[in-house]
Motif scaffolding. Structure first.
Motif, PDB file in Angstrom:
ATOM      1  N   ALA A  28       0.851  -1.196   0.000  1.00 45.79           N
ATOM      2  CA  ALA A  28       0.000   0.000   0.000  1.00 45.79           C
ATOM      3  C   ALA A  28       0.878   1.235   0.000  1.00 45.79           C
ATOM      4  O   ALA A  28       1.913   1.267   0.665  1.00 45.79           O
ATOM      5  N   ILE A  29       0.451   2.243  -0.738  1.00 47.59           N
ATOM      6  CA  ILE A  29       1.152   3.520  -0.746  1.00 47.59           C
ATOM      7  C   ILE A  29       0.251   4.514  -0.025  1.00 47.59           C
ATOM      8  O   ILE A  29      -0.882   4.758  -0.435  1.00 47.59           O
ATOM      9  N   ILE A  30       0.781   5.048   1.069  1.00 43.17           N
ATOM     10  CA  ILE A  30       0.019   5.939   1.933  1.00 43.17           C
ATOM     11  C   ILE A  30       0.582   7.348   1.815  1.00 43.17           C
ATOM     12  O   ILE A  30       1.778   7.558   1.988  1.00 43.17           O
ATOM     13  N   LYS A  31      -0.281   8.292   1.510  1.00 43.87           N
ATOM     14  CA  LYS A  31       0.120   9.708   1.432  1.00 43.87           C
ATOM     15  C   LYS A  31       0.253  10.234   2.852  1.00 43.87           C
ATOM     16  O   LYS A  31      -0.580   9.979   3.703  1.00 43.87           O
ATOM     17  N   THR A  32       1.325  10.948   3.126  1.00 42.89           N
ATOM     18  CA  THR A  32       1.584  11.467   4.460  1.00 42.89           C
ATOM     19  C   THR A  32       2.036  12.914   4.391  1.00 42.89           C
ATOM     20  O   THR A  32       2.015  13.523   3.331  1.00 42.89           O
ATOM     21  N   ASN A  33       2.417  13.451   5.528  1.00 41.72           N
ATOM     22  CA  ASN A  33       2.958  14.806   5.580  1.00 41.72           C
ATOM     23  C   ASN A  33       4.339  14.743   6.224  1.00 41.72           C
ATOM     24  O   ASN A  33       4.509  14.140   7.268  1.00 41.72           O
ATOM     25  N   ILE A  34       5.297  15.302   5.568  1.00 44.10           N
ATOM     26  CA  ILE A  34       6.646  15.364   6.122  1.00 44.10           C
ATOM     27  C   ILE A  34       7.080  16.814   6.008  1.00 44.10           C
ATOM     28  O   ILE A  34       7.195  17.356   4.911  1.00 44.10           O
ATOM     29  N   VAL A  35       7.265  17.445   7.157  1.00 42.04           N
ATOM     30  CA  VAL A  35       7.525  18.875   7.184  1.00 42.04           C
ATOM     31  C   VAL A  35       8.994  19.186   6.929  1.00 42.04           C
ATOM     32  O   VAL A  35       9.333  20.069   6.171  1.00 42.04           O
ATOM     33  N   CYS A  36       9.875  18.449   7.583  1.00 37.87           N
ATOM     34  CA  CYS A  36      11.295  18.759   7.438  1.00 37.87           C
ATOM     35  C   CYS A  36      11.932  17.911   6.342  1.00 37.87           C
ATOM     36  O   CYS A  36      11.322  16.990   5.833  1.00 37.87           O
ATOM     37  N   ASP A  37      13.160  18.221   6.002  1.00 37.42           N
ATOM     38  CA  ASP A  37      13.841  17.494   4.932  1.00 37.42           C
ATOM     39  C   ASP A  37      14.772  16.408   5.466  1.00 37.42           C
ATOM     40  O   ASP A  37      15.555  15.844   4.717  1.00 37.42           O
ATOM     41  N   HIS A  38      14.664  16.112   6.747  1.00 39.29           N
ATOM     42  CA  HIS A  38      15.565  15.103   7.316  1.00 39.29           C
ATOM     43  C   HIS A  38      14.866  14.164   8.304  1.00 39.29           C
ATOM     44  O   HIS A  38      15.485  13.623   9.197  1.00 39.29           O
ATOM     45  N   CYS A  39      13.564  13.976   8.147  1.00 38.54           N
ATOM     46  CA  CYS A  39      12.805  13.167   9.112  1.00 38.54           C
ATOM     47  C   CYS A  39      13.374  11.758   9.287  1.00 38.54           C
ATOM     48  O   CYS A  39      13.385  11.234  10.389  1.00 38.54           O
ATOM     49  N   GLN A  40      13.831  11.150   8.212  1.00 35.32           N
ATOM     50  CA  GLN A  40      14.376   9.792   8.332  1.00 35.32           C
ATOM     51  C   GLN A  40      15.635   9.765   9.189  1.00 35.32           C
ATOM     52  O   GLN A  40      15.854   8.828   9.939  1.00 35.32           O
ATOM     53  N   GLY A  58       2.338  -7.587  11.535  1.00 38.84           N
ATOM     54  CA  GLY A  58       2.029  -7.848  10.137  1.00 38.84           C
ATOM     55  C   GLY A  58       2.784  -6.986   9.143  1.00 38.84           C
ATOM     56  O   GLY A  58       2.825  -7.302   7.960  1.00 38.84           O
ATOM     57  N   VAL A  59       3.374  -5.878   9.608  1.00 39.89           N
ATOM     58  CA  VAL A  59       4.159  -5.033   8.695  1.00 39.89           C
ATOM     59  C   VAL A  59       5.508  -5.694   8.488  1.00 39.89           C
ATOM     60  O   VAL A  59       6.239  -5.952   9.427  1.00 39.89           O
ATOM     61  N   LYS A  60       5.801  -5.993   7.241  1.00 42.79           N
ATOM     62  CA  LYS A  60       7.051  -6.673   6.913  1.00 42.79           C
ATOM     63  C   LYS A  60       8.158  -5.683   6.584  1.00 42.79           C
ATOM     64  O   LYS A  60       9.304  -5.886   6.928  1.00 42.79           O
ATOM     65  N   MET A  61       7.785  -4.605   5.899  1.00 42.50           N
ATOM     66  CA  MET A  61       8.773  -3.654   5.431  1.00 42.50           C
ATOM     67  C   MET A  61       8.043  -2.368   5.052  1.00 42.50           C
ATOM     68  O   MET A  61       6.850  -2.388   4.766  1.00 42.50           O
ATOM     69  N   TYR A  62       8.787  -1.267   5.071  1.00 42.22           N
ATOM     70  CA  TYR A  62       8.212  -0.011   4.610  1.00 42.22           C
ATOM     71  C   TYR A  62       9.304   0.822   3.967  1.00 42.22           C
ATOM     72  O   TYR A  62      10.486   0.614   4.208  1.00 42.22           O
ATOM     73  N   GLU A  63       8.887   1.766   3.127  1.00 45.02           N
ATOM     74  CA  GLU A  63       9.806   2.711   2.504  1.00 45.02           C
ATOM     75  C   GLU A  63       9.202   4.103   2.655  1.00 45.02           C
ATOM     76  O   GLU A  63       8.075   4.340   2.242  1.00 45.02           O
ATOM     77  N   LEU A  64       9.945   4.992   3.273  1.00 49.34           N
ATOM     78  CA  LEU A  64       9.507   6.370   3.443  1.00 49.34           C
ATOM     79  C   LEU A  64      10.132   7.202   2.337  1.00 49.34           C
ATOM     80  O   LEU A  64      11.340   7.237   2.176  1.00 49.34           O
ATOM     81  N   ASP A  65       9.287   7.855   1.561  1.00 50.95           N
ATOM     82  CA  ASP A  65       9.749   8.712   0.471  1.00 50.95           C
ATOM     83  C   ASP A  65       9.439  10.157   0.859  1.00 50.95           C
ATOM     84  O   ASP A  65       8.301  10.622   0.705  1.00 50.95           O
ATOM     85  N   GLU A  66      10.450  10.859   1.392  1.00 48.87           N
ATOM     86  CA  GLU A  66      10.252  12.231   1.859  1.00 48.87           C
ATOM     87  C   GLU A  66       9.901  13.179   0.717  1.00 48.87           C
ATOM     88  O   GLU A  66       9.103  14.091   0.888  1.00 48.87           O
ATOM     89  N   LYS A  67      10.495  12.964  -0.441  1.00 49.52           N
ATOM     90  CA  LYS A  67      10.272  13.854  -1.582  1.00 49.52           C
ATOM     91  C   LYS A  67       8.805  13.812  -2.028  1.00 49.52           C
ATOM     92  O   LYS A  67       8.177  14.833  -2.236  1.00 49.52           O
ATOM     93  N   ASN A  68       8.264  12.606  -2.166  1.00 45.66           N
ATOM     94  CA  ASN A  68       6.880  12.447  -2.615  1.00 45.66           C
ATOM     95  C   ASN A  68       5.881  12.399  -1.459  1.00 45.66           C
ATOM     96  O   ASN A  68       4.677  12.274  -1.685  1.00 45.66           O
ATOM     97  N   MET A  69       6.394  12.459  -0.238  1.00 43.50           N
ATOM     98  CA  MET A  69       5.581  12.382   0.969  1.00 43.50           C
ATOM     99  C   MET A  69       4.658  11.166   0.967  1.00 43.50           C
ATOM    100  O   MET A  69       3.444  11.269   1.143  1.00 43.50           O
ATOM    101  N   THR A  70       5.269   9.999   0.764  1.00 48.21           N
ATOM    102  CA  THR A  70       4.513   8.749   0.798  1.00 48.21           C
ATOM    103  C   THR A  70       5.255   7.711   1.639  1.00 48.21           C
ATOM    104  O   THR A  70       6.473   7.780   1.811  1.00 48.21           O
ATOM    105  N   ILE A  71       4.473   6.780   2.139  1.00 53.13           N
ATOM    106  CA  ILE A  71       5.022   5.619   2.843  1.00 53.13           C
ATOM    107  C   ILE A  71       4.496   4.395   2.103  1.00 53.13           C
ATOM    108  O   ILE A  71       3.280   4.210   1.997  1.00 53.13           O
TER     109      ILE A  71
END
Length: 116
Positions: A28-40, A58-71
């Protein structure tokens, strides 16, 4: 003749069972909000986000994409569902699609990572 009919019956039965099998793993691709440029990399926010995401059963893996603000979340549908994952993300202080960030989660974030 009986053997042929039994073979056909079992073949059809196997096909029907495999067609009804539910897909266990989802993405699943979830739209989120990331305010700063270094959250990860942020010691507090990034560390908490990583440990809390992987604590969701149940969560096996995730990828945080700060540029597109998606998880992008990879999860087992027999152990969790998308609403549970979104709720957990909200409790961490981030929006998750239509679920707004929980105020108590936002208060735990560093000032640079909070929504303005």
């Amino acid at each position: 003749m009986k053997n042929s009919l039994l073979l056909i019956f079992f073949s059809l039965f196997t096909i029907v069972l495999s067609a009804q099998e539910v897909k266990k793993n989802q993405k699943a691709i979830i739209k989120t909000n990331i305010v700063c440029d270094h959250c990860q990399e942020c010691e507090t926010c990034g560390g908490n986000f990583k440990s809390n995401m992987l604590k969701i059963k149940g969560v096996k893996m995730y990828e945080l994409d700060e540029k597109n603000m998606t998880i992008t979340v990879f999860y087992n549908t027999q152990k969790t569902n998308l609403d549970t994952i979104k709720g957990a993300i909200s409790k961490m202080g981030y929006d998750a699609d239509d679920i707004k960030a929980d105020a108590s989660g936002v208060s735990q974030l560093d000032d640079c990572c909070k929504k303005v």
